[in-house]
Structure formats: C-alpha cells, structure tokens
Design an enzyme around this catalytic site. Structure first.
Site, short mmCIF file in Angstrom:
data_model
loop_
_atom_site.label_atom_id
_atom_site.label_comp_id
_atom_site.label_asym_id
_atom_site.label_seq_id
_atom_site.Cartn_x
_atom_site.Cartn_y
_atom_site.Cartn_z
N HIS B 261 0.82 -1.41 0.02
CA HIS B 261 0.09 -0.16 0.14
C HIS B 261 0.93 1.25 0.10
O HIS B 261 0.90 2.20 -0.83
CB HIS B 261 -0.91 0.05 1.24
CG HIS B 261 -1.87 1.19 1.29
ND1 HIS B 261 -3.14 1.17 0.84
CD2 HIS B 261 -1.70 2.37 1.93
CE1 HIS B 261 -3.64 2.40 1.18
NE2 HIS B 261 -2.84 2.98 1.73
N GLU B 262 1.78 1.29 1.08
CA GLU B 262 2.78 2.77 1.04
C GLU B 262 3.73 2.54 -0.17
O GLU B 262 3.78 3.62 -0.60
CB GLU B 262 3.36 2.52 2.25
CG GLU B 262 2.80 2.43 3.62
CD GLU B 262 1.69 3.38 3.68
OE1 GLU B 262 1.84 4.62 3.04
OE2 GLU B 262 0.81 3.37 4.33
N HIS B 265 1.88 4.41 -3.00
CA HIS B 265 2.06 5.80 -2.78
C HIS B 265 3.39 6.26 -3.44
O HIS B 265 3.51 7.34 -3.96
CB HIS B 265 1.61 6.06 -1.21
CG HIS B 265 0.48 6.16 -0.64
ND1 HIS B 265 -0.72 7.16 -1.23
CD2 HIS B 265 -0.10 5.48 0.31
CE1 HIS B 265 -1.71 6.84 -0.56
NE2 HIS B 265 -1.52 6.18 0.41
N GLU B 291 -4.62 7.94 -3.02
CA GLU B 291 -4.96 6.70 -2.51
C GLU B 291 -5.34 5.51 -3.65
O GLU B 291 -5.29 4.47 -3.57
CB GLU B 291 -6.41 6.97 -1.59
CG GLU B 291 -6.91 5.77 -0.84
CD GLU B 291 -5.90 5.55 0.46
OE1 GLU B 291 -4.82 6.37 0.62
OE2 GLU B 291 -6.14 4.45 1.25
#
Lengths: 495, 495
Positions: B261-262, B265, B291
């Site tokens: 997830h990070e 980003h 997001e």
C-alpha cells in the site's frame, strides 16, 4: 524589560529549533539518506541555513540585544550570560557581509566535492586550487576583525572564544618538544599484539560498545546510537543527543573507543542544565571543552587499566576464540601500543597532539602567505617525517585525510589538542575530588565520575567563558601542557 | 516576466525545502525519535510550521502571484499549471485569519492528547468535549469560504480540489446499497483459513515485503523502508520518498499488504516528472488520486491471484511449517476472506468503503449540527450495526479508532473510498491498454503495469485538476462506483 527579555528568548528559541531541524537534516544525511537523494538534501540544507542566517542577523533581534543591558542582570545570572553571548555572536555575524557568506558557502561546496575526487584519485593537486580560494576567503573573513595580533586569531575565536595564536604557541612549545621525543622512544618498544590482528565480528563489537556507553551513563531515552562512516555526535536540543559509530572487523577496539569518544561529547550535552535549553548556552563552553569530555572518557577512562579490569571479562567472553588465552595485562598493553601512524584519527595518546600541531602550523603558514596552497603536500610530508618519522603512502592518507579544510574549518584543529590538555586537567581535579576514583571505575562504578563532571562541567553549558569555567573546575585559568605530559609519562612508564 | 517567474520559483523552492525539513522532523518522530525527546520535537515542528506558514502567506509571494498571469503562458504548460495552483493555494490560505490557525493548532494538540488518553481508558466521553471544539472551529473555517452548497465542501476541497458533498452523495448512494448487501452475503461463506492463525516470524515477513516492493519497482536508491507503529509514506522531494511498515507475527499478510500500500503511494511520487521537483506540482493530483495508487497496488495487485501465482512459492518457502501443505488456491481464498470487522484498517475489499461512508455521514452530521459531539459514539455503534452487522467491543476499537478527527482532519476520509473507485477505473484502463496484463503479473513482470502508471498517471504530478487527469487516463471526467462494483463482484464470484 521583562517583556523584552521574553521576546528575545522567543526569537532565540525559534532559531534554536530551526538549528535542530538543520542538524536533523545533516544527521540523516550521514546515517540514513538514500544514495540518490544527495542533491535534494544539499538544497534543503542550503535553504534552511539561509533562513537561520537571516533570522540570526535580523534587525529585530539586533534591536532587542542592544536594548537589553547585560549589566542590568545579576552578576552570575543566566540572563546576563545569555545577553553577553548573544551580543558577541550578533556582533561577529553582522560584521560579515552576506556576499562573503555566500561566496564561502559556494566555494566550500565546490571544494568539498573536489576533495572527495582528489581523495579517490590520491592526487592533492586536484584539491589545491580550491584550497587556495578558501584560504583567500578565510583571510578576508579574518581581516573583517582587524586589528588582531595574528590573522589566525579571529578564526580561532569562532571555535575557542578568546584563544589566540600567541597563547597556542606558548602552550604548544613544550608539548611539541616533549611529545616528539616520547613518541620516538615508545615506538621502539617490542610489540605483543598479534592477537588483535584478527577478525572480530562487527555486530558483537557494536553490541559491546552499546553495553559500555549505557554503563558509562549515556541516556538512551534522550539519544540513539546509529552507524555511519565518520562517527559524530549531534544534538537536537538537550533531550535528543545522538551518537554515531563505525565498525571495522579488523580493528577490535576502534568501534569501542570511537563510541566512547562520542559518548563523552553526548554526556556533556545530556548533562547541561535543562533551564538553558533552546538558548545558545545549551551547548559546550567551547570546542576544546567539548573535546576535553570526549577525550577524557576515551583516554583516561576507556584506554585505562581500571576500565579494562571491569570490562575485559565481558569483552573476552564475546571473543573467546581471539582472546580466550590473552591476559588482561597483555590486552591492556596491546591496546596502548604506541605506533606513529599517518592517520590522525587512528593515533595513540602519545602521538595524537603531534598530528594537531602539524596542522596548526600549516594553517598558519597558509593564512600568513608563507606556504602557497600548491605546495602544501610537500610541507605536510616533510613535517610528518620530522614529527612522527612517517611518510604517508599517498595524499589520500596524507594531506587529504581530513575533511576540515574542504569545509573551510580553519582554526578548528587546535581545539583537539587543547581538549586533550583540558581533559587531563579535569581528570586530575576528579582524582583529587573523588576518593578512590580509579578503584571505583575498576568496580564498574562510573557514576561517581559522571556525577563529578555533571556538577563541575556539564551543568553549566556555555554559561561561562572557557577560562572562567576552567578556573571553577581546576583553580587555574590558563591551559598548560604540564599535567597532560605528566599523565602521559606516568601512563607509559607503568606500561 | 521571466525574471519575475524565476523569482517566484525561487520562493516556491524555498518553501518546498522547508516543508521537506518539516517532513523529516515528522518522519524521524514516527521512526527513530528517543522516548524522552517528544516535547523538544513538538516545539521544533511548531516553530518550523510557523516559518513555513509565514513564507506561504508573505506579501512578497502574493505580489508575484498576482503579477504573473497564468493565461500569459501556453495552455498545457507547467508554468500555467503552477501559477494556477499557487493562486488557488494562496487565496485559500490568505482567507484564514492567523488567530484561527493558531486556535486550531492549539485545540487539535490538546484534542490529540485527549484522544490518546480516551483510547487508553476506552472512554469516548474523555474525547467528546475536545471534538466539539474542533467541530466548532472547522465550521468557522468552512464559513470563511461561504457561500458553499454544503458546509462540508470547503473542507473536502482541501483534500480533493473541486469535489463536493452533493457529488459524494451521488457517487456513494449506489455504492452503499450494493456494498452492504455484498458484505452480508460474502460474510456467510464457510471459512478455511485456520493456517493463517499461527505465528509467522516478523523478520521473515519484513524481508519478504522488502523483496516484493523491490520487484514492484520501488527505487531504494531514492527511498527507504523503516518500521513504525502506523505505516505511512513521506517525501522530502522526488529523490527521497520513504515508506514505513509494521509487523504483526499473528497477521501474516498484514505487513506485506501495508508495505505494498505504502509502496503504491511511493511509486506515484517516485514517478513524478523531475522537472516539477521543488514546486507544489511535485505531488499527487489529489488525496483520492494518491489513494488510488496505493489501493491499486494493494488490492488489484497484491490481493490478486496472478500476484500470488508469482510470489506464493517464495512466501511458502519462508514459512514451510505454516504453509508447506497449503495450496496456492486455498491460500488465495483465505487471504481474501470477507469478515466484517470493527476496524477500518483491517477491512477487506468488500467492506472497506462502508467504513468510509459511515465516517462521512457522521462528519456531515457533526458539521451540520444534527449530531452533537457528545452523542457520536451512539451513532457510530448504530451505523456499524446497520452497515456491517458488527458492534464494537469498546470505544477504542469503535469511534476512537482513527487519529484523523483528533487532528482536525475533516473531509479526509471520503478520499479513501474515492481512491478505491478511481483505482478500479485506472486498473480497467491498464487492462485495456496493456496486452495480457494479468498474465504478465503472474510471470513477475510488474514493470508493464508500473510503466503504464508512470506514463499515464505518475509523471503529471499535480499538473492537472483531478477530473482533467481522470479524463486523460480513462476518457471520463466523473468518478463512478460502477467499475469498482463490477470488479468487486467479478472477484468474489470467482472465489
């Protein structure tokens, strides 16, 4: 008056916080910065430095400093010390034209890059023209403070307030003579240190170093220990004083001594009176005073027999293969073996100051125009031979070994030697004051030494001028080489 | 004009650098700060934030922004986009009185501390009066931008430029209906995931996560991965985009999914055109767009069968005891098991948006005065039961679970759901554009997806308004739930 003082303190705290942010940018650069982020970080450091410079020389700050009179505050008060310090710093900073500041910044940035390339190529000539430009700018900087007895004095004053070249010459003269003799004499002793020349697991060295500094009193709740290439200590305020270290598998005590050295710096800052936090008094009294604390813990403590009486069993246990059959006394002698070396940071106690005096003399020669930058390497090598009987294998481990000149740090080196001398004087004061100090250390009671230093040195931060602080601790205002030389001769004659 | 533009860019770059320093203070606070240094760090953050605020609202910057006319620059140029963005930001910032800014800062600082205490005591009432004050201040903030169709719009606009509550209602209406039904239906399926409920060594989880993000294209030369409590991504410029993660031995894929997830980003920021660096265009187009990238990599990639086709053998090899006899298909089904949960950050794809819509409705109720802060916990629990069939065991895992409200971040939550929807739309665009995308991923060729995203999404940074960028990528300007719901139904019907 009170309202104005509060206003001034708020401005000063703001500058302190911004300096902390700058120090974090620099810590991270040395410790965790990704390889590709160098340029971005350099820009951030330049920008924040500019903001700090603007705030430190702002007219508003100047007016407050001028309005508030130190003499209106009680003689021994923090307020008075703070105002005096701010006046001094502000006056110095405001004498320097912004143009010279930015010229110096640009020139040293280029010079530092050239220094890195010159080291890789082991070729001083790549760095020489940059050094010449830096010397020229430092000379112009020093001339802003004319008249001074020596062109060196205003530079020295940036690191060691009030110190002069004349005073250095007086202090260094016997030191140079005695130490050159001692170094030669001790280097001829037969060696028994083959057991140190093996591989010592790096992780174990680091774990041992961590255990030691914890025992010495380093507060991990207000600091951290991380790995880097060139160890240093940094502080983001009194509640966050970080140390760094490096590990070399083939140098078994290097990590320890370097960690203890930085720990000595950090214990100083962690011990400063919290009431001084977020002011310019929340730091060491001077560079030499700071170095006196790192060297005292490194040399008088971590290279001493009492220290190893306590710690050797634990060290031996970590390295049973290498040290299982090596006695404490053999180990202690090996750790303190005198070997004149080409590298300052690896020098033993008997020869370290010679490296410093050599640098001081060359700096003086450069600034006084007696030594052209283009000829520095030759002078370096000649002096190395004269003082230490060593000729560097290359410029990289010779004239290019230190970062300082590439950053424009002229006048900094002497504080290393002064630190050794002050360290010996404070050590003597501790021995006189703390009953059975060495026995306590041998029992692992390092707290007694730390408490002495906290009370007599650390808590004051930069409240007192260096000579005043020295007198408070030792009873004498001036620095001398005598006590250091006595300590050194005593140590090596017992070895 | 060119000279003025260069002047403006220099000011903007200065602010960017200072924001990078601030981000480093915050990163360090979450990752390496010693326990005793919290207060000092808070002061540093407050000081630097103040300097940044002053520079961002300075009259000099305002004059330059006013003088330079966006329309004087070519339609699709960076200059025009930058000027438009600066005008927008400057106008917004300058509408807010300094007094309100500092009231908000002080109130949220106190509220955050109260939130921490309330969580420890599992007692919402300790936080309620602080939340009431924040709501009142946020309302006053929103009213500065009156008239707006909803009091919510100006808050939303801080995260999602141009988005409105009316638009959210349109988008969320079918999403709420369909997802609540889907969640209930899927939760009733029989479970076969006992093998996931064992201990999985944390260091191995972390090493695997590191290996995965490297393979996905995260550039460790321009970033780092460190441990923290609540994972986040931060950037100090395009050449230093850092991610953080957390490890839980009893949640074997949590570290991986959170790291990916990070990483999503970070891939966005690492892919922005370097020409935009040190400007406000060097970031994601909006919070929802950001997001969309994290969720796409987390869900469409790391929770997919093709991903595990490639990575499961390596994961299995790291955990032979726990997974040796678990087939890929069983593992994949277990990882995607739908379990309505009280905790948003642990929610699966089928229920996640319900957590968001619940928060959005409560925020709206608070701001419109329909829900008093004192009664929020009751509303929370009732809605949790209605949407997810779950009643939180305590306020800590209920109404107090998220940090956002304690920081005054109202209008932020909806961007999480919008990110899921945009992510699905971009994923569809990628599937249409990249031949055999899923087969490529199953072969470990993640580069094809990254290249699509780089070219179509990342490189633009914040150059385009979100709807314009969305149209460039997908051909449609407005966000809809349809493609996301189709993706979701397709995924779960195949399971």
């Amino acid at each position: 008056m009170e309202k104005k003082f509060a206003e001034l303190k708020a401005l000063v705290a703001e500058i302190h916080d911004l300096k902390a942010a700058l120090a974090l940018l620099e810590w991270d650069q040395q410790v965790y910065l990704p390889a590709g982020a160098e340029n971005g970080r350099a820009a951030q450091i330049e920008t924040l430095s500019g903001v700090i410079h603007a705030k430190s020389t702002a007219a508003k700050l100047g007016r407050l400093i001028e309005t508030l009179e130190p003499a209106d505050y009680p003689e021994d008060s923090t307020e008075r010390a703070l105002l005096a310090r701010l006046r001094r710093d502000f006056a110095k900073k405001n004498k320097v034209p912004a143009k010279l500041v930015s010229q110096l910044a640009r020139t040293t940035a280029e010079a530092h890059a050239a220094w890195v390339r010159a080291r890789q190529a082991a070729d001083y000539t790549l760095f020489a023209p940059h050094l010449a430009r830096i010397v020229e700018l430092k000379r112009r900087y020093a001339e802003l403070f004319a008249p001074s007895a020596s062109i060196y004095d205003p530079l020295l004053d940036d690191y060691e307030p009030g110190m002069t070249a004349a005073e250095l010459d007086r202090i260094f003269e016997p030191l140079r003579r005695e130490q050159a003799g001692l170094g030669r004499q001790l280097a001829d002793r037969p060696a028994d240190d083959a057991f140190l020349h093996q591989k010592f697991n790096g992780a174990s060295q680091l774990a041992f170093s961590r255990e030691v500094v914890k025992k010495l009193g380093y507060d991990f709740k207000r600091g951290r220990l991380d790995l880097t290439v060139h160890p240093f200590t940094t502080s983001f305020g009194l509640s966050d004083v970080r140390i760094t270290t490096a590990v070399h598998a083939e140098l078994p005590v290097s990590c320890l001594l370097s960690t203890v050295h930085e720990c000595g710096h950090a214990l100083y800052e962690q011990g400063i009176d919290p009431a001084l936090d977020r002011t310019p008094l929340a730091e060491g009294a001077s560079y030499a005073f700071h170095e006196s604390q790192s060297r005292l813990w490194e040399n008088q403590v971590a290279r001493s027999l009492p220290f190893w009486r306590f710690f050797y069993p634990a060290f031996q246990k970590r390295f049973p293969k290498q040290l299982g059959d090596v006695s404490l006394e053999r180990f202690y002698r090996a750790v303190n073996r005198v070997v004149p070396s080409e590298i300052r940071t690896e020098a033993d106690e008997a020869t370290y100051n010679l490296h410093i005096m050599l640098r001081y003399e060359l700096e003086l020669g450069l600034l006084e125009g007696r030594i052209p930058a283009s000829e520095l390497a030759g002078h370096w090598n000649a002096k190395m031979q004269e003082y230490l009987g060593v000729t560097p294998r290359s410029d990289t481990v010779g004239v290019l070994q230190d970062i300082h000149w590439s950053l424009g740090d002229f006048g900094y080196f002497p504080t290393y030697a002064l630190g050794n001398l002050i360290g010996a004087e404070i050590w003597n004061a501790a021995c006189r004051t703390v009953p059975g100090l060495e026995e306590e250390l041998a029992r692992g009671n390092f707290r007694v030494l730390l408490e002495f230093l906290r009370r007599r040195v650390h808590c004051h931060g930069a409240k007192y001028e260096p000579p005043v602080l020295l007198e408070k601790i030792t009873g004498r205002r001036s620095i001398d080489s005598e006590q250091f030389l006595t300590y050194l001769k005593g140590k090596y004659s017992a070895l």
